[in-house]
Design an enzyme around this catalytic site. Structure first.
Site, PDB file in Angstrom:
ATOM      1  N   SER A  90       0.613  -1.074  -0.365  1.00 41.85           N
ATOM      2  CA  SER A  90       0.232  -0.104  -0.374  1.00 41.85           C
ATOM      3  C   SER A  90       0.892   0.883   0.332  1.00 41.85           C
ATOM      4  O   SER A  90       2.243   1.294   0.015  1.00 41.85           O
ATOM      5  CB  SER A  90      -0.711   0.264   1.067  1.00 41.85           C
ATOM      6  N   TYR A 104      -1.827  -1.449  10.192  1.00 43.04           N
ATOM      7  CA  TYR A 104      -1.886  -1.713   8.719  1.00 43.04           C
ATOM      8  C   TYR A 104      -0.850  -1.546   7.892  1.00 43.04           C
ATOM      9  O   TYR A 104       0.035  -1.791   7.008  1.00 43.04           O
ATOM     10  CB  TYR A 104      -3.593  -0.356   8.563  1.00 43.04           C
TER      11      TYR A 104
END
Length: 192
Positions: A90, A104
């Site tokens: 990401s 995350y």
């Protein structure tokens, strides 16, 4: 399979191996695309001060441990096919993001590093390992406020799921046969 449960993962690996063998098939690609990012009661990102320790464990199990468990568990099948692994990291793995929580983000940064390590370890066996790092992609889980981020993206738009899928397909196919250890940013220049 439940990526959050290591026993479920082990059983899934055995089932995948069995199905491949029963069908005389080869495993040409493994795409590790799952990811979780818990939010607080108001739907806001959890930072390093407020993320409960169990949430850290849950996030790392799904976002980091599951990809290596699957790749290691299916290594022989990938080697036989001279296959490809694509890990989905990401943009949040390389910078603080207004919507992605700390657990995350750090799990995706760890997955990017693991991708490089796996490329070095799996490469001599003919298995390529790469990653893609999406930014803002037009999906149903976009956070409120994403429209403000789009104003700062050089291409001034969200990415499409088809653009992400096309890049994954490229990394799993012959045209990328000499690409390994790479992390391709799919974010319209948002990382620059």
């Amino acid at each position: 399979m439940d990526l959050g449960d290591s026993d479920s993962l082990e059983n899934a690996v055995l089932q995948i191996k069995e199905r491949l063998q029963d069908n005389g098939s080869m495993l040409h690609a493994l795409v590790n695309n799952a990811g979780i990012s818990p939010k607080d009661e108001e739907g806001q990102r959890l930072d390093s001060l407020t993320t409960p320790m169990q949430s850290w464990r849950d996030v790392f199990q799904v976002n980091f441990f599951a990809p290596i468990m699957l790749a290691r568990g299916l290594f022989e099948e990938l080697r036989a096919a001279k296959g490809s692994v694509v890990n989905v990291t990401s943009i949040a793995g390389g910078r603080v993001h207004p919507f992605a929580g700390t657990a995350y983000a750090t799990s995706k940064a760890a997955l990017a590093s693991l991708t490089r390590e796996m490329a070095a370890d799996f490469g001599p066996h003919g298995v390529r390992v790469n990653a893609i790092a999406p930014g803002e992609i037009d999906t149903s889980i976009l956070s409120p406020g994403t429209e403000k981020i789009v104003e700062t993206i050089p291409m001034r738009r969200l990415g499409s799921t088809a653009e992400v899928a096309d890049t994954i397909y490229y990394l799993c196919s012959a045209p990328s046969s000499y690409v390994t250890g790479a992390e391709i940013h799919i974010n319209g220049g948002q990382h620059v």
